[in-house]
Design a protein around this motif. Structure first.
Motif, PDB file in Angstrom:
ATOM      1  N   GLU A  21      39.321 -27.485  -6.917  1.00 27.81           N
ATOM      2  CA  GLU A  21      39.118 -28.686  -6.112  1.00 27.81           C
ATOM      3  C   GLU A  21      40.106 -28.791  -4.958  1.00 27.81           C
ATOM      4  O   GLU A  21      39.894 -29.574  -4.025  1.00 27.81           O
ATOM      5  CB  GLU A  21      39.182 -29.951  -6.979  1.00 27.81           C
ATOM      6  CG  GLU A  21      40.389 -30.056  -7.860  1.00 27.81           C
ATOM      7  CD  GLU A  21      40.095 -29.611  -9.290  1.00 27.81           C
ATOM      8  OE1 GLU A  21      40.571 -30.303 -10.217  1.00 27.81           O
ATOM      9  OE2 GLU A  21      39.404 -28.598  -9.476  1.00 27.81           O
ATOM     10  N   ARG A  29      35.637 -14.920  -0.744  1.00 32.92           N
ATOM     11  CA  ARG A  29      35.991 -15.268   0.638  1.00 32.92           C
ATOM     12  C   ARG A  29      37.302 -14.610   1.053  1.00 32.92           C
ATOM     13  O   ARG A  29      37.437 -14.108   2.169  1.00 32.92           O
ATOM     14  CB  ARG A  29      36.067 -16.786   0.778  1.00 32.92           C
ATOM     15  CG  ARG A  29      34.715 -17.473   0.772  1.00 32.92           C
ATOM     16  CD  ARG A  29      34.838 -18.983   0.745  1.00 32.92           C
ATOM     17  NE  ARG A  29      33.515 -19.610   0.810  1.00 32.92           N
ATOM     18  CZ  ARG A  29      33.281 -20.899   0.593  1.00 32.92           C
ATOM     19  NH1 ARG A  29      34.300 -21.711   0.298  1.00 32.92           N
ATOM     20  NH2 ARG A  29      32.056 -21.389   0.675  1.00 32.92           N
ATOM     21  N   GLN A  44      32.535 -21.094  -8.733  1.00 32.50           N
ATOM     22  CA  GLN A  44      33.560 -21.584  -7.806  1.00 32.50           C
ATOM     23  C   GLN A  44      34.673 -20.549  -7.638  1.00 32.50           C
ATOM     24  O   GLN A  44      35.086 -20.225  -6.520  1.00 32.50           O
ATOM     25  CB  GLN A  44      34.160 -22.890  -8.331  1.00 32.50           C
ATOM     26  CG  GLN A  44      33.194 -24.060  -8.389  1.00 32.50           C
ATOM     27  CD  GLN A  44      33.781 -25.242  -9.131  1.00 32.50           C
ATOM     28  OE1 GLN A  44      34.999 -25.320  -9.340  1.00 32.50           O
ATOM     29  NE2 GLN A  44      32.937 -26.160  -9.564  1.00 32.50           N
ATOM     30  N   GLU A  96      26.311 -16.459   0.169  1.00 33.37           N
ATOM     31  CA  GLU A  96      27.420 -16.699   1.095  1.00 33.37           C
ATOM     32  C   GLU A  96      27.477 -15.659   2.206  1.00 33.37           C
ATOM     33  O   GLU A  96      27.715 -15.991   3.373  1.00 33.37           O
ATOM     34  CB  GLU A  96      28.742 -16.686   0.308  1.00 33.37           C
ATOM     35  CG  GLU A  96      29.989 -16.768   1.153  1.00 33.37           C
ATOM     36  CD  GLU A  96      30.446 -18.206   1.415  1.00 33.37           C
ATOM     37  OE1 GLU A  96      31.393 -18.380   2.194  1.00 33.37           O
ATOM     38  OE2 GLU A  96      29.846 -19.143   0.856  1.00 33.37           O
ATOM     39  N   LEU A 115      37.878 -25.849  -2.444  1.00 36.05           N
ATOM     40  CA  LEU A 115      36.469 -25.976  -2.077  1.00 36.05           C
ATOM     41  C   LEU A 115      36.119 -27.404  -1.667  1.00 36.05           C
ATOM     42  O   LEU A 115      36.849 -28.360  -1.979  1.00 36.05           O
ATOM     43  CB  LEU A 115      35.586 -25.553  -3.257  1.00 36.05           C
ATOM     44  CG  LEU A 115      35.761 -24.114  -3.739  1.00 36.05           C
ATOM     45  CD1 LEU A 115      34.859 -23.864  -4.951  1.00 36.05           C
ATOM     46  CD2 LEU A 115      35.441 -23.114  -2.630  1.00 36.05           C
ATOM     47  N   THR A 116      34.992 -27.544  -0.990  1.00 34.42           N
ATOM     48  CA  THR A 116      34.515 -28.874  -0.604  1.00 34.42           C
ATOM     49  C   THR A 116      33.872 -29.567  -1.798  1.00 34.42           C
ATOM     50  O   THR A 116      33.486 -28.917  -2.777  1.00 34.42           O
ATOM     51  CB  THR A 116      33.481 -28.766   0.521  1.00 34.42           C
ATOM     52  OG1 THR A 116      32.307 -28.101   0.022  1.00 34.42           O
ATOM     53  CG2 THR A 116      34.043 -27.997   1.709  1.00 34.42           C
ATOM     54  N   GLU A 152      30.390 -28.226  -2.670  1.00 35.55           N
ATOM     55  CA  GLU A 152      30.475 -26.927  -3.346  1.00 35.55           C
ATOM     56  C   GLU A 152      30.847 -27.102  -4.811  1.00 35.55           C
ATOM     57  O   GLU A 152      30.277 -26.447  -5.696  1.00 35.55           O
ATOM     58  CB  GLU A 152      31.494 -26.033  -2.646  1.00 35.55           C
ATOM     59  CG  GLU A 152      31.039 -25.537  -1.284  1.00 35.55           C
ATOM     60  CD  GLU A 152      32.134 -24.831  -0.513  1.00 35.55           C
ATOM     61  OE1 GLU A 152      31.794 -23.966   0.310  1.00 35.55           O
ATOM     62  OE2 GLU A 152      33.332 -25.152  -0.715  1.00 35.55           O
ATOM     63  N   LEU A 153      31.768 -27.987  -5.075  1.00 34.22           N
ATOM     64  CA  LEU A 153      32.186 -28.232  -6.451  1.00 34.22           C
ATOM     65  C   LEU A 153      31.050 -28.806  -7.287  1.00 34.22           C
ATOM     66  O   LEU A 153      30.906 -28.477  -8.472  1.00 34.22           O
ATOM     67  CB  LEU A 153      33.378 -29.184  -6.478  1.00 34.22           C
ATOM     68  CG  LEU A 153      34.686 -28.656  -5.872  1.00 34.22           C
ATOM     69  CD1 LEU A 153      35.679 -29.795  -5.686  1.00 34.22           C
ATOM     70  CD2 LEU A 153      35.282 -27.569  -6.753  1.00 34.22           C
ATOM     71  N   ARG A 198      27.752 -28.354  -6.915  1.00 31.08           N
ATOM     72  CA  ARG A 198      26.579 -27.514  -7.156  1.00 31.08           C
ATOM     73  C   ARG A 198      26.901 -26.191  -7.862  1.00 31.08           C
ATOM     74  O   ARG A 198      25.996 -25.435  -8.189  1.00 31.08           O
ATOM     75  CB  ARG A 198      25.859 -27.219  -5.842  1.00 31.08           C
ATOM     76  CG  ARG A 198      26.590 -26.293  -4.874  1.00 31.08           C
ATOM     77  CD  ARG A 198      25.669 -25.900  -3.722  1.00 31.08           C
ATOM     78  NE  ARG A 198      26.306 -24.999  -2.783  1.00 31.08           N
ATOM     79  CZ  ARG A 198      26.845 -25.341  -1.626  1.00 31.08           C
ATOM     80  NH1 ARG A 198      26.810 -26.610  -1.247  1.00 31.08           N
ATOM     81  NH2 ARG A 198      27.406 -24.444  -0.835  1.00 31.08           N
ATOM     82  N   MET A 199      28.200 -25.929  -8.097  1.00 36.83           N
ATOM     83  CA  MET A 199      28.577 -24.678  -8.740  1.00 36.83           C
ATOM     84  C   MET A 199      29.361 -24.906 -10.028  1.00 36.83           C
ATOM     85  O   MET A 199      30.261 -25.761 -10.078  1.00 36.83           O
ATOM     86  CB  MET A 199      29.436 -23.819  -7.802  1.00 36.83           C
ATOM     87  CG  MET A 199      28.688 -23.181  -6.657  1.00 36.83           C
ATOM     88  SD  MET A 199      29.752 -22.032  -5.725  1.00 36.83           S
ATOM     89  CE  MET A 199      30.655 -23.196  -4.699  1.00 36.83           C
ATOM     90  N   TYR A 228      25.606 -16.904  -5.785  1.00 37.20           N
ATOM     91  CA  TYR A 228      26.284 -17.650  -4.729  1.00 37.20           C
ATOM     92  C   TYR A 228      27.038 -16.725  -3.768  1.00 37.20           C
ATOM     93  O   TYR A 228      27.090 -16.979  -2.554  1.00 37.20           O
ATOM     94  CB  TYR A 228      27.215 -18.703  -5.327  1.00 37.20           C
ATOM     95  CG  TYR A 228      26.497 -19.987  -5.657  1.00 37.20           C
ATOM     96  CD1 TYR A 228      26.007 -20.804  -4.644  1.00 37.20           C
ATOM     97  CD2 TYR A 228      26.277 -20.372  -6.981  1.00 37.20           C
ATOM     98  CE1 TYR A 228      25.326 -21.984  -4.939  1.00 37.20           C
ATOM     99  CE2 TYR A 228      25.594 -21.544  -7.280  1.00 37.20           C
ATOM    100  CZ  TYR A 228      25.118 -22.349  -6.251  1.00 37.20           C
ATOM    101  OH  TYR A 228      24.433 -23.503  -6.551  1.00 37.20           O
ATOM    102  N   ILE A 249      33.529 -17.485  -5.638  1.00 40.77           N
ATOM    103  CA  ILE A 249      33.422 -17.751  -4.197  1.00 40.77           C
ATOM    104  C   ILE A 249      34.805 -17.756  -3.542  1.00 40.77           C
ATOM    105  O   ILE A 249      35.005 -17.196  -2.457  1.00 40.77           O
ATOM    106  CB  ILE A 249      32.692 -19.093  -3.951  1.00 40.77           C
ATOM    107  CG1 ILE A 249      31.184 -18.913  -4.165  1.00 40.77           C
ATOM    108  CG2 ILE A 249      32.981 -19.626  -2.569  1.00 40.77           C
ATOM    109  CD1 ILE A 249      30.498 -18.060  -3.106  1.00 40.77           C
TER     110      ILE A 249
END
Length: 414
Positions: A62, A85, A78, A150, A65-66, A69-70, A72-73, A146, A81
């Motif tokens: 948290e 990245r 999470q 991405e 990520l936004t 994003e938190l 839906r994953m 995901y 991703i």
């Protein structure tokens, strides 16, 4: 064995109990830090958990990520991703046709937190309150799905599930994708998020977790005579792999080469390793044969070594069985002593450690070994890093899993 297509590592990413990225994680590992700590909640009292600690993420998802994003994953996606990245940016965010970009990201258990939380919601509030994204969140291919979305990866999105060997097998499959000409670049690794009362209670019931509640930081102690089980961890490790030709054409920095892959199955027991280590030996020998690397060229092994009473020594004897007298000059590291056991993410993170050990010429330490098991027949790197030789050197990363899965990767310097 020589391969017409060499596969190299050009990007690294991670989020772990030691740090929120690769740089901080590796620095903490070289410093011999422990990621284990007590729960800061009421789980122990509420659920009667016999284990009161775990190796939890150093930097919470948290914080990275936004909020959408938190929502839906599942945490397993999470973490993947976040690591992907970083790995992609570390590789220079290469421009590549999506049809030539693949993804292989595994999880040993999948979206267990979403599954359990959704059941609680249904049980307490009814079916209408279950979130519509529940199935895409809980499915075990959610992390790779995901990641592929991405980066627009269309050469394939795969999620191999082989328990605690999943992350390493994902990297091996990615190597095969590139060798077979299916992709020029593959984003690969593993992710796991199981810090929840039920999985912890279940692992404790199987008597595989350490019960050193009074001293969590020293609980994971591979090869120590007083080891009593592993420390459950969470996080993700991701690498960017590409053909050497593709990497050279774009002027990419190369960390190391994934030179060999060895796979086997014990066919013995659902949780216990085969006592003679035959499956582990076959996996390592296959990896060496696949790589064309001789035993005398191996200078470092990152062991699976979870800190279980039986498993640690079976692996140590297997390494000796494969390398013979050449094992005498091998620096053995058991990094789960610091990170805890990331389950499906473990093999991927430990591949990153193996790559960096060769790149930086430093074998990371094994901590908490106060009294080495007298049956340990290998040279264990304890407490402080050890310098590795110059020139062309090679290492093995081992990953084994419930169900008798054995994966060995041979990594070479460049």
């Amino acid at each position: 064995m020589s391969h017409p297509t060499d596969v190299v590592v050009t990007g690294l990413g991670a989020t772990t109990p030691l740090g929120g990225d690769v740089r901080s994680t590796w620095a903490a590992a070289l410093a011999g830090e422990s990621g284990a700590r007590r729960f800061e909640n009421d789980w122990v009292e509420k659920h009667g958990l016999p284990v009161e600690f775990a190796a939890m993420l150093k930097v919470k998802a948290e914080d990275v990520l936004t909020r959408p994003e938190l929502k839906r994953m599942d945490p397993s996606a999470q973490y993947a991703i976040i690591a992907a990245r970083e790995a992609w940016a570390d590789a220079g965010s290469p421009e590549v046709d999506g049809d030539r970009l693949g993804t292989v990201v595994s999880s040993g258990i999948g979206g267990i937190i979403t599954t359990l939380d959704s059941w609680d919601t249904m049980h307490e509030k009814g079916a209408r309150r279950v979130l519509p994204m529940t199935v895409p969140m809980l499915m075990p291919n959610s992390p790779v799905a995901y990641v592929s979305l991405e980066f627009g990866a269309r050469a394939g999105a795969h999620a191999l599930v082989s328990a605690c060997a999943s992350g390493a097998e994902a990297i091996g499959y990615a190597v095969d994708m590139i060798r077979a000409g299916r992709a020029d670049i593959v984003i690969a690794g593993g992710s796991e998020a199981t810090i929840h009362p039920m999985p912890i209670g279940a692992f404790a019931a199987s008597r595989t977790l350490s019960l050193r509640n009074d001293d969590p930081e020293h609980a994971s102690r591979p090869y120590d005579v007083d080891r009593d089980g592993f420390v459950i961890g969470e996080g993700s490790g991701i690498v960017v792999l590409e053909s050497a030709e593709h990497a050279a054409a774009r002027g990419a920095r190369v960390y190391a080469r994934i030179a060999g892959l060895g796979l086997s199955a014990d066919g013995y027991h659902i949780t216990s390793p085969e006592p003679s280590g035959d499956g582990q030996i076959r996996a390592m020998r296959s990896a060496l044969k696949d790589s064309g690397i001789a035993a005398e060229e191996i200078v470092h092994v990152n062991a699976h070594a979870t800190s279980t009473v039986v498993g640690d020594l079976i692996e140590a004897r297997s390494i000796r069985g494969v390398l013979g007298d050449d094992a005498d000059h091998v620096a053995l590291s058991a990094t789960k002593s610091m990170t805890g056991h990331l389950l499906g993410g473990a093999g991927a993170l430990e591949t990153i450690f193996t790559v960096l050990a060769l790149h930086d010429r430093l074998a990371p330490p094994t901590i908490n070994v106060e009294t080495p098991d007298p049956e340990l027949v290998l040279d264990l790197v304890r407490d402080t890093p050890r310098a590795l030789p110059g020139g062309e050197i090679a290492a093995i990363n081992n990953s084994f899993g419930f169900g008798g899965h054995n994966v060995a990767l041979v990594v070479t310097s460049v």
